[in-house]
Enzyme design. Structure first.
Site, mmCIF file in Angstrom:
data_model
loop_
_atom_site.group_PDB
_atom_site.id
_atom_site.type_symbol
_atom_site.label_atom_id
_atom_site.label_comp_id
_atom_site.label_asym_id
_atom_site.label_seq_id
_atom_site.Cartn_x
_atom_site.Cartn_y
_atom_site.Cartn_z
ATOM 1 N N GLU A 10 0.833 -1.216 0.000
ATOM 2 C CA GLU A 10 0.000 0.000 0.000
ATOM 3 C C GLU A 10 0.860 1.257 0.000
ATOM 4 O O GLU A 10 0.458 2.287 0.517
ATOM 5 C CB GLU A 10 -0.922 0.025 1.228
ATOM 6 C CG GLU A 10 -1.875 -1.127 1.295
ATOM 7 C CD GLU A 10 -3.205 -0.789 0.631
ATOM 8 O OE1 GLU A 10 -3.714 -1.660 -0.077
ATOM 9 O OE2 GLU A 10 -3.698 0.328 0.803
HETATM 10 C C1 LIG Z 1 2.349 -9.480 0.959
HETATM 11 C C2 LIG Z 1 2.186 -8.526 -0.163
HETATM 12 C C3 LIG Z 1 0.936 -8.285 -0.710
HETATM 13 C C4 LIG Z 1 0.776 -7.413 -1.762
HETATM 14 N N1 LIG Z 1 -0.463 -7.262 -2.328
HETATM 15 C C5 LIG Z 1 -0.578 -6.510 -3.471
HETATM 16 C C6 LIG Z 1 -1.820 -6.446 -4.177
HETATM 17 O O1 LIG Z 1 -2.807 -7.042 -3.764
HETATM 18 N N2 LIG Z 1 -1.869 -5.716 -5.322
HETATM 19 C C7 LIG Z 1 -0.810 -5.029 -5.798
HETATM 20 O O2 LIG Z 1 -0.916 -4.387 -6.832
HETATM 21 N N3 LIG Z 1 0.389 -5.065 -5.153
HETATM 22 C C8 LIG Z 1 0.522 -5.793 -4.001
HETATM 23 N N4 LIG Z 1 1.734 -5.850 -3.348
HETATM 24 C C9 LIG Z 1 2.871 -5.138 -3.900
HETATM 25 C C10 LIG Z 1 3.297 -3.932 -3.088
HETATM 26 O O3 LIG Z 1 2.354 -2.907 -3.198
HETATM 27 C C11 LIG Z 1 4.696 -3.505 -3.545
HETATM 28 O O4 LIG Z 1 5.587 -4.498 -3.098
HETATM 29 C C12 LIG Z 1 5.115 -2.162 -3.024
HETATM 30 O O5 LIG Z 1 4.352 -1.153 -3.597
HETATM 31 C C13 LIG Z 1 6.595 -1.864 -3.270
HETATM 32 O O6 LIG Z 1 6.961 -2.104 -4.586
HETATM 33 P P1 LIG Z 1 8.227 -3.003 -4.934
HETATM 34 O O7 LIG Z 1 8.093 -4.246 -4.164
HETATM 35 O O8 LIG Z 1 8.350 -3.092 -6.393
HETATM 36 O O9 LIG Z 1 9.449 -2.212 -4.345
HETATM 37 P P2 LIG Z 1 10.299 -1.089 -5.111
HETATM 38 O O10 LIG Z 1 9.377 -0.105 -5.709
HETATM 39 O O11 LIG Z 1 11.295 -1.723 -5.971
HETATM 40 O O12 LIG Z 1 11.022 -0.410 -3.884
HETATM 41 C C14 LIG Z 1 12.268 -0.857 -3.343
HETATM 42 C C15 LIG Z 1 12.748 0.170 -2.328
HETATM 43 O O13 LIG Z 1 12.950 1.424 -2.985
HETATM 44 C C16 LIG Z 1 12.228 2.441 -2.344
HETATM 45 N N5 LIG Z 1 11.789 3.418 -3.337
HETATM 46 C C17 LIG Z 1 11.160 3.197 -4.498
HETATM 47 N N6 LIG Z 1 10.904 4.351 -5.133
HETATM 48 C C18 LIG Z 1 11.387 5.330 -4.364
HETATM 49 C C19 LIG Z 1 11.435 6.765 -4.464
HETATM 50 N N7 LIG Z 1 10.911 7.421 -5.495
HETATM 51 N N8 LIG Z 1 12.018 7.443 -3.472
HETATM 52 C C20 LIG Z 1 12.550 6.805 -2.407
HETATM 53 N N9 LIG Z 1 12.542 5.460 -2.254
HETATM 54 C C21 LIG Z 1 11.963 4.741 -3.217
HETATM 55 C C22 LIG Z 1 11.054 1.728 -1.697
HETATM 56 O O14 LIG Z 1 10.519 2.470 -0.619
HETATM 57 C C23 LIG Z 1 11.702 0.444 -1.245
HETATM 58 O O15 LIG Z 1 12.358 0.669 -0.032
HETATM 59 C C24 LIG Z 1 1.887 -6.715 -2.268
HETATM 60 C C25 LIG Z 1 3.152 -6.920 -1.697
HETATM 61 C C26 LIG Z 1 3.313 -7.806 -0.657
HETATM 62 C C27 LIG Z 1 4.683 -8.022 -0.095
#
Ligand SMILES: Cc1cc2nc3c(=O)[nH]c(=O)nc-3n(C[C@H](O)[C@H](O)[C@H](O)COP(=O)(O)OP(=O)(O)OC[C@H]3O[C@@H](n4cnc5c(N)ncnc54)[C@H](O)[C@@H]3O)c2cc1C
Lengths: 393, 399
Positions: free
Chosen positions: A372
């Site tokens: 989220e």
């Molecule tokens: C258990 C679980 C359930 C989930 N359920 C859903 C779901 O139902 N539907 C759905 O669509 N998604 C879902 N997700 C996905 C979740 O929303 C994403 O994992 C989350 O938004 C982070 O994206 P990412 O994993 O690609 O991390 P990344 O975007 O790759 O981030 C990696 C790191 O970089 C940081 N970062 C990224 N961009 C920036 C920036 N501009 N400035 C500073 N820091 C930054 C982040 O904070 C993080 O620390 C789920 C994830 C999990 C683990």
């Protein structure tokens, strides 16, 4: 100024607490080990009227001011106190609900919400935004949708989708024109069984193990035009990205409340341990640092709860709450993580035992700072509200 | 129904306080700090507003508003300048002591005149030479009264105070020894207020040592009503003080936050306003969040107190800990955001940071407040002087 719960909120709290304590907790550790909640139990909960949103909440009108969000966060905290993975697994439209409710046409709402009304069956909806190459950077999604006659052809992979495999339908975000950025985004309701739509791997996770997290693959998947959320007319005036994001103003306080619920569970466990087991001859632990640590855990949880209530109250009152919703989400996730860490500290070696619960809550709560919108993304949202003229951070 | 909204009267008081503090406190903050007291004109104008007895009962000449209202006003005043807010003539902690420990008659006799005269009250709690378990200041029963002897420390703006509540170890003719509280007007023979102590911050309301040498008081000046449940009443006094203190921290923190935010939007580095840089933007987002958190916990505690909730002490302690910590965090980052400019006196940021650290010694400390909460979490609900009040030998406090 008032902090008294309405009578119906007190009932919600009591009822959900009873449920969490008497029915959910006893199954919680096993569900974690099985990576699933028993379907029979989920059906029973549904028949009891348990859903992700407190249905008894006052929607406003003759009975007094609208209480929907406030009641929902109160219920969510209690349920998460029982087991957070269960909330995510409760039958219903899940995160897919808000976009359909907010932007769906009347026909779409009727069609897609119909399965959930069936009394003797459990059904799920899901929300698929995240992709392997686009998580936080939601604007960068690469799943494409090309119009072809009376359908859109969707290609792409979605990952980490809660209830993605079991869902009847999934709200899938795709772009009709990558060069347009956010303006090119569209939300489609993709139904299970649609040719070209399949489930990839089911994730094994650190925590919330009993909640299903799935990869979804769309290959030349033809989705009828009727499944474009809001219809084509909607996108002539606003962009799909806003639809995706609006969901979060409503759900972030809920997510924050869940984090508070997990944290409170850990706090209470540690507190009871300290009361009963710490020093045999004394009801209060001899180490004052333990007392102080408990004091800190409780006060930080209360602070997080109050911020969550505030964001929810604003939602009910129709006041824009994007900033406050992000504040409570970021703050509650941080607080709840520290509380679970401290709870294990209070219990010492006993806290690490798999049957002591706190180690599970420590694992479960981490993701509240990730999904989220990560803690970092929440801070971007807040900063955008603080600096009206600066659009990128 | 859960709501954080202010009612009309509260909003009006807040607005008046806020306008006054911005126009009269903020521009005078540096001068008052240098002089060690408030400019007389500002004091007179503040008195005319009638905020001093805002939360005190109407029967005593107060405005009869609750602590919630007091809290929003204190926040607004501290936003202007916390040092000046502390220097203003009002019954303050003295009133908290009388309300918690005094009988109705005590309040009429000692508090009402102070309210009427717009005079400042004080509490003498901390000791110069602490003694284990109790106060080292002693009140010996003699004739029809008591002879008080001792040296009290860390009394806030004591030179402006008209009347004190003095906490002392009472030694009765009967041999009974117990803590007690006495009302001692500042002009009583034998009371000597020392020179202002130079300190880290809040220098518009500097603390003083107060010597009590053979101070003779009548038995009726003792707050005897409190004998039956002295500990509980003292803890109630500290709860009230804690909430007001915490509310001031919110104002202090929001001053530092607002200033840093405006600065970050203007100041450029590497060709952009510095707020562009995420390292800084996130810091400022966290400052904003902390201010919201602080405000919410204060409102929660004040409301609990106003509604006579059983667990009001717990909420007061939560407000104390959260706001002391929060103000330190926010004001510290408030300097950070300004860089070198934050460190020099051209801006108030460095003052706010010093003030915040000094203010953490007002009322309950974070350490004590967390113990107060922790004890209650463990089911130990009885108020206890040794456990819940900042006993002088453990940690001297300013009040
Ligand atoms: C258990 C679980 C359930 C989930 N359920 C859903 C779901 O139902 N539907 C759905 O669509 N998604 C879902 N997700 C996905 C979740 O929303 C994403 O994992 C989350 O938004 C982070 O994206 P990412 O994993 O690609 O991390 P990344 O975007 O790759 O981030 C990696 C790191 O970089 C940081 N970062 C990224 N961009 C920036 C920036 N501009 N400035 C500073 N820091 C930054 C982040 O904070 C993080 O620390 C789920 C994830 C999990 C683990």
């Amino acid at each position: 100024m008032d902090f008294e719960l309405t009578e119906s909120q007190q009932n919600v709290r009591q009822l959900v607490h009873w449920l969490a304590k008497e029915r959910i907790r006893p199954l919680s550790l096993q569900a974690d080990r099985d990576h699933a909640w028993p379907n029979a139990f989920l059906l029973e909960l549904k028949q009891m009227g348990v859903s992700q949103s407190a249905s008894s909440a006052n929607e406003g009108g003759a009975d007094g001011p609208k209480q929907t969000s406030r009641s929902a966060v109160i219920g969510a905290e209690e349920m998460a106190w029982g087991d957070a993975s269960l909330i995510l697994t409760l039958p219903g439209p899940g995160l897919g609900g808000p976009p359909v409710r907010m932007t769906g046409t009347p026909e779409q709402k009727e069609r897609f919400f119909a399965p959930f009304a069936k009394k003797d069956e459990v059904h799920w909806g899901a929300y698929a935004l995240t992709e392997p190459a686009a998580g936080s950077d939601v604007a960068g999604i690469r799943t494409t949708a090309k119009k072809d006659g009376d359908a859109y052809v969707i290609n792409g992979t979605k990952c980490y989708i809660t209830n993605g495999a079991r869902a009847d339908w999934v709200v899938v975000f795709a772009t009709v024109d990558p060069s347009k950025g956010r303006a090119g985004h569209r939300a489609f309701v993709v139904e299970k069984g649609t040719p070209g739509f399949s489930v990839g791997k089911i994730e094994e996770k650190m925590g919330l193990r009993a909640s299903e997290t799935a990869e979804l693959v769309l290959e030349e998947c033809r989705v009828p035009v009727d499944n474009l959320l809001g219809g084509e007319a909607l996108y002539e005036k606003s962009d799909g990205f806003k639809t995706a994001m609006k969901t979060f103003d409503n759900t972030r306080p809920l997510v924050a409340a869940m984090a508070v619920g997990i944290g409170r569970a850990a706090f209470e466990r540690a507190r009871d341990f300290a009361k009963e087991a710490y020093v045999l001859s004394r009801p209060i632990p001899r180490y004052t640092s333990i007392r102080a640590m408990l004091g800190r855990m409780e006060r930080r949880l209360e602070a997080a709860r109050l911020l969550t209530w505030k964001a929810a109250a604003m939602a009910d009152e129709g006041i824009p709450n994007t900033k406050e919703a992000s504040m409570c989400k970021a703050f509650a996730a941080e607080v709840a993580q520290q509380v679970t860490i401290d709870a294990i500290e209070v219990m010492g070696a006993a806290g690490n035992h798999a049957d002591a619960f706190v180690e599970k809550w420590f694992r479960d709560v981490k993701v509240y700072d990730i999904f989220e919108g990560t803690g970092q993304i929440q801070r971007i949202v807040i900063a955008k509200r603080l600096f009206e003229t600066i659009r990128s951070f | 129904m859960i709501t954080f909204d202010l009612d009309e009267a509260q909003a009006m008081f807040a607005k008046t306080a806020s306008d006054f503090a911005r126009e009269r406190f903020r521009p005078n903050a540096r001068a008052a700090e240098a002089d060690g007291r408030a400019p007389d004109a500002v004091t007179a104008e503040y008195t005319a507003l009638g905020f001093g007895a805002l939360d005190l009962p109407e029967s005593l000449g107060g405005l009869g508003q609750g602590l919630v209202t007091r809290a929003v006003v204190e926040e607004a005043l501290a936003f202007g300048d916390l040092g000046l807010a502390l220097a203003m003539p009002e019954p303050g902690a003295f009133a908290a002591a009388l309300l918690a420990l005094g009988s109705g008659a005590d309040q009429q006799r000692h508090l009402a005149p102070l309210i009427e005269a717009n005079a400042k009250g004080g509490v003498l709690w901390s000791e110069v030479k602490p003694r284990a378990q109790t106060f080292s200041t002693v009140a010996l029963e003699e004739g029809t009264g008591f002879r008080i002897h001792g040296r009290k420390a860390h009394a806030v703006a004591a030179r402006e105070v008209a009347s004190f509540v003095v906490f002392a170890r009472m030694e009765r003719k009967s041999g009974e020894v117990r803590p007690a509280a006495f009302v001692v007007p500042a002009d009583t023979k034998g009371v000597r207020v020392g020179e202002p102590v130079r300190g880290l911050g809040l220098q518009a309301a500097p603390t003083c040592e107060v010597t009590l040498e053979d101070v003779v008081v009548d038995a009726s000046q003792r707050l005897a009503e409190a004998d039956a449940d002295f500990d509980r009443r003292v803890v109630e006094m500290w709860s009230r003080i804690a909430i007001v203190t915490a509310a001031r921290s919110v104002g202090l923190a929001s001053a530092a936050f607002e200033y840093a935010r405006a600065y970050a939007a203007e100041r450029e580095a590497f060709g952009k306003p510095i707020a562009h840089f995420q390292g800084l933007a996130f810091l400022i987002a966290d400052m904003a969040t902390r201010v919201e958190v602080m405000r919410a916990v204060v409102q929660r505690a004040a409301w609990a107190f106003d509604s006579g909730a059983k667990d009001a002490t717990k909420y007061a302690a939560m407000a104390a800990a959260e706001c002391h910590d929060g103000a330190m965090f926010v004001t510290n980052q408030g300097v950070q955001v300004l860089g070198g400019a934050g460190f020099v006196r051209d801006h108030l940021s460095e003052k706010w940071m010093r003030d915040a650290r000094a203010h953490m010694a007002h009322g309950w400390s974070v350490a004590l407040a967390e113990l107060v909460i922790g004890r209650r979490a463990l089911g130990d609900d009885d108020a206890s002087l040794g456990e819940d009040a900042p006993m002088p030998e453990l940690q001297p406090v300013m009040v």
